[in-house]
Design a protein around this motif. Structure first.
Motif, mmCIF file in Angstrom:
data_model
loop_
_atom_site.group_PDB
_atom_site.id
_atom_site.type_symbol
_atom_site.label_atom_id
_atom_site.label_comp_id
_atom_site.label_asym_id
_atom_site.label_seq_id
_atom_site.Cartn_x
_atom_site.Cartn_y
_atom_site.Cartn_z
ATOM 1 N N LEU A 436 0.830 -1.207 0.000
ATOM 2 C CA LEU A 436 0.000 0.000 0.000
ATOM 3 C C LEU A 436 0.868 1.261 0.000
ATOM 4 N N PHE A 437 1.982 1.210 0.731
ATOM 5 C CA PHE A 437 2.892 2.372 0.745
ATOM 6 C C PHE A 437 3.410 2.649 -0.671
ATOM 7 N N GLU A 438 3.733 1.574 -1.397
ATOM 8 C CA GLU A 438 4.356 1.697 -2.719
ATOM 9 C C GLU A 438 3.367 2.070 -3.821
ATOM 10 N N THR A 439 2.066 1.934 -3.535
ATOM 11 C CA THR A 439 1.045 2.241 -4.550
ATOM 12 C C THR A 439 0.900 3.751 -4.700
ATOM 13 N N VAL A 440 0.897 4.218 -5.956
ATOM 14 C CA VAL A 440 0.737 5.653 -6.217
ATOM 15 C C VAL A 440 -0.756 5.945 -6.418
ATOM 16 N N PHE A 441 -1.330 6.661 -5.471
ATOM 17 C CA PHE A 441 -2.753 7.015 -5.553
ATOM 18 C C PHE A 441 -2.905 8.341 -6.301
ATOM 19 N N PRO A 442 -3.887 8.441 -7.212
ATOM 20 C CA PRO A 442 -4.028 9.686 -7.992
ATOM 21 C C PRO A 442 -4.493 10.858 -7.127
ATOM 22 N N HIS A 443 -4.104 12.065 -7.552
ATOM 23 C CA HIS A 443 -4.444 13.290 -6.824
ATOM 24 C C HIS A 443 -5.167 14.242 -7.765
ATOM 25 N N PRO A 444 -6.165 14.989 -7.365
ATOM 26 C CA PRO A 444 -6.803 14.916 -6.053
ATOM 27 C C PRO A 444 -7.981 13.920 -6.070
ATOM 28 N N THR A 445 -7.937 12.956 -5.195
ATOM 29 C CA THR A 445 -9.035 11.990 -5.058
ATOM 30 C C THR A 445 -9.271 11.690 -3.579
ATOM 31 N N LEU A 446 -10.450 11.172 -3.298
ATOM 32 C CA LEU A 446 -10.748 10.699 -1.948
ATOM 33 C C LEU A 446 -9.881 9.483 -1.624
ATOM 34 N N SER A 447 -9.511 8.720 -2.664
ATOM 35 C CA SER A 447 -8.744 7.483 -2.448
ATOM 36 C C SER A 447 -7.384 7.731 -1.808
ATOM 37 N N GLU A 448 -6.855 8.945 -1.946
ATOM 38 C CA GLU A 448 -5.560 9.258 -1.304
ATOM 39 C C GLU A 448 -5.616 9.031 0.214
ATOM 40 N N MET A 449 -6.812 9.182 0.783
ATOM 41 C CA MET A 449 -6.956 8.979 2.233
ATOM 42 C C MET A 449 -6.684 7.524 2.608
ATOM 43 N N MET A 450 -6.924 6.621 1.672
ATOM 44 C CA MET A 450 -6.661 5.198 1.920
ATOM 45 C C MET A 450 -5.158 4.979 2.071
ATOM 46 N N HIS A 451 -4.394 5.690 1.259
ATOM 47 C CA HIS A 451 -2.931 5.650 1.325
ATOM 48 C C HIS A 451 -2.469 6.215 2.667
ATOM 49 N N GLU A 452 -3.007 7.399 2.989
ATOM 50 C CA GLU A 452 -2.594 8.099 4.213
ATOM 51 C C GLU A 452 -2.946 7.295 5.469
ATOM 52 N N SER A 453 -4.097 6.621 5.439
ATOM 53 C CA SER A 453 -4.510 5.818 6.590
ATOM 54 C C SER A 453 -3.533 4.664 6.827
ATOM 55 N N ALA A 454 -3.103 4.023 5.737
ATOM 56 C CA ALA A 454 -2.111 2.940 5.839
ATOM 57 C C ALA A 454 -0.780 3.500 6.353
ATOM 58 N N LEU A 455 -0.369 4.644 5.809
ATOM 59 C CA LEU A 455 0.880 5.283 6.254
ATOM 60 C C LEU A 455 0.811 5.643 7.741
ATOM 61 N N ASP A 456 -0.359 6.133 8.164
ATOM 62 C CA ASP A 456 -0.535 6.564 9.557
ATOM 63 C C ASP A 456 -0.340 5.416 10.547
ATOM 64 N N ALA A 457 -0.705 4.193 10.131
ATOM 65 C CA ALA A 457 -0.545 3.040 11.021
ATOM 66 C C ALA A 457 0.923 2.838 11.400
ATOM 67 N N TYR A 458 1.805 3.339 10.559
ATOM 68 C CA TYR A 458 3.259 3.190 10.793
ATOM 69 C C TYR A 458 3.939 4.549 11.033
ATOM 70 N N GLY A 459 3.105 5.533 11.449
ATOM 71 C CA GLY A 459 3.649 6.849 11.806
ATOM 72 C C GLY A 459 4.213 7.624 10.630
ATOM 73 N N ARG A 460 3.684 7.363 9.418
ATOM 74 C CA ARG A 460 4.268 7.977 8.221
ATOM 75 C C ARG A 460 3.311 8.883 7.455
ATOM 76 N N ALA A 461 2.120 9.169 8.019
ATOM 77 C CA ALA A 461 1.144 10.007 7.301
ATOM 78 C C ALA A 461 1.736 11.387 7.031
ATOM 79 N N ILE A 462 1.510 11.912 5.847
ATOM 80 C CA ILE A 462 2.101 13.198 5.444
ATOM 81 C C ILE A 462 1.176 14.374 5.785
ATOM 82 N N HIS A 463 -0.128 14.206 5.490
ATOM 83 C CA HIS A 463 -1.018 15.351 5.552
ATOM 84 C C HIS A 463 -1.828 15.456 6.837
ATOM 85 N N PHE A 464 -1.357 14.804 7.896
ATOM 86 C CA PHE A 464 -2.094 14.889 9.148
ATOM 87 C C PHE A 464 -1.131 14.755 10.311
#
Length: 464
Positions: A436-464
């Motif tokens: 999930l980290f390696e997947t490039v999510f298109p911008h601007p979309t709601l789907s980017e939050m799916m990326h950020e949520s996965a990143l957040d589980a490992y302390g890596r969220a960018i926009h929050f």
């Protein structure tokens, strides 16, 4: 009269039955499909599809009231409940006709009538013209389910409704009581509340949408309350006093009984399988609490007899039924399909805000002994959500801390019923956090939050 013989007979033409019939026909089998009422079953005619049409009308109505926020003008906003219902019936009718066309195209023999299993491999169908005898080595039960009626709370179609009455309402409720806050109850509560009904929801368990993750339920409750709904949790409707123009509900909460006067009640307290009148007992089919007991391949234990969809138990979802239909058809045709993994079937609720989930909740994952990493991302941190004017929502992901496996995903907010499929594919492909980290999510979309949520589980969220 000699029985008409087929390779496979399907009883029920809902999303389980008609899909099973079509897939079997694609694989070269000679198939009959028996249906007593509507092609497409409850889902197309009295469930999933017409409710979504109603809810879309409510959503547009809600947006019209927000026109000013978007720099737009809308005056004299109103609705015509008859026209709203008419549109939903047209949508259902169009799709039911579509199913008829698909069955015809695939050369499936459709028999309209009531089916009974008279002996192994034998089906008798009561039709308008008389009785037809059918025979096949393989029979698939796809008879679905109906609304559960609790004693004293039975629907009468006047002041107390089941989902069927609510889809063709005899009047527009001014004061509405909804019993049950699962998907069906909450969707109708959402619809009528948006159109201005003073709505109260009663839930016997300790939270609304009780199958969802606790955080999602809590978020939903706040959103519903903000919209003016009254939510009564850990509450039971003890009795309904009915009269011509009103219903007085006796609702018990924490040992105290409160009388609530309304003009309409919707009962949405679960479903029971359509197992009666099929001749199952004589064949030795095991039925447990109105559902046919099957193995992972939907086999009943009686040679050549399968059960799919709602009649075969939870989760009671159309997409589960369809997938089982395909699996059983392939099995009968001699292929080697994989059994369905219940943990990879998403649930969607089309209230406002929408709710969607797949896999384990955080609590269930911990109960199962997993050490978890949990990520969250709010809609307020997403550009597309803000541009849409939909900043209320949350995406939550649950990972196995040891292996990085995606154990579950839970969402509330705009369009999450469409977004959830990304995580469903992820679960099917046995995705880890790294994928999930390696997947490039298109911008601007709601789907980017799916990326950020996965990143957040490992302390890596960018926009929050």
């Amino acid at each position: 009269m000699a029985a008409q013989t087929f390779d496979m007979i399907v009883i029920g033409a809902g999303p389980g039955g008609y899909v099973a019939a079509i897939r079997a026909a694609q694989l070269g089998l000679n198939v009959a499909c028996v249906e007593r009422e509507n092609l497409g079953g409850i889902c197309l005619n009295w469930g999933c599809i017409p409710t979504k049409a109603l809810l879309r009308s409510a959503e547009v109505f809600h947006l019209m009231h927000r026109a000013k926020e978007f720099g737009l003008k809308a005056d004299a906003i109103g609705y015509d409940i008859d026209a709203v219902v008419k549109r939903s019936r047209q949508v259902a009718g169009q799709l039911s006709a579509g199913v008829k066309g698909l069955l015809k195209k695939n050369k499936v023999t459709v028999v309209m009538g009531e089916a009974t299993l008279t002996a192994p491999g034998k089906v008798s169908v009561k039709t308008e013209k008389g009785t037809e005898e059918l025979a096949a080595k393989n029979i698939v039960l796809a008879t679905g389910a109906r609304a559960r009626d609790l004693p004293g709370l039975e629907a009468d179609g006047k002041r107390v409704w089941s989902y069927r009455h609510a889809l063709k309402p005899p009047h527009m409720p001014k004061k509405l009581l909804v019993i049950g806050s699962g998907a069906i109850g909450i969707e109708f509560a959402s619809f009528f509340n948006t159109l201005g009904a003073d709505t109260t929801v009663v839930e016997v368990l300790d939270r609304v949408l009780p199958v969802e993750d606790v955080e999602i339920s809590t978020f939903a409750r706040k959103a519903f309350t903000k919209q003016g709904m009254k939510i009564l949790e850990k509450s039971t409707v003890k009795q309904l006093d009915r009269s011509a123009d009103k219903v007085v509900a006796h609702v018990e909460t924490g040992g105290k009984v409160e009388k609530i006067e309304v003009d309409t009640v919707i009962s949405a307290v679960g479903i029971v399988g359509n197992v009666e009148g099929l001749g199952l007992e004589a064949l030795g089919v095991k039925v447990d609490r109105t559902h046919v007991v099957t193995d992972e391949y939907c086999r009943t234990g009686v040679e050549g007899l399968y059960a799919i969809g709602d009649i075969a138990g939870a989760p009671w979802l159309a997409h589960k039924a369809s997938h089982e239909g395909v699996m059983v058809a392939e099995l009968i045709a001699g292929q080697h399909p994989h059994p369905i993994k219940p943990g990879s079937i998403a649930g969607c609720t089309y209230c406002h805000p929408q709710v969607a989930s797949v896999g384990m909740t955080e609590a269930k994952a911990k109960e199962a002994g997993y050490e978890v990493k949990v990520g969250k991302f709010p809609f307020i941190g997403n550009g597309k959500a803000i541009a849409l004017g939909e900043p209320e929502g949350l995406i939550k992901t649950v990972f196995d801390a040891k292996t990085g496996e995606l154990l579950g995903a839970h969402m509330i907010g705009a369009e999450v019923t469409e977004l959830i499929q990304g995580y469903v594919i992820g679960r099917t492909l046995e995705t880890t956090e790294e994928d999930l980290f390696e997947t490039v999510f298109p911008h601007p979309t709601l789907s980017e939050m799916m990326h950020e949520s996965a990143l957040d589980a490992y302390g890596r969220a960018i926009h929050f």
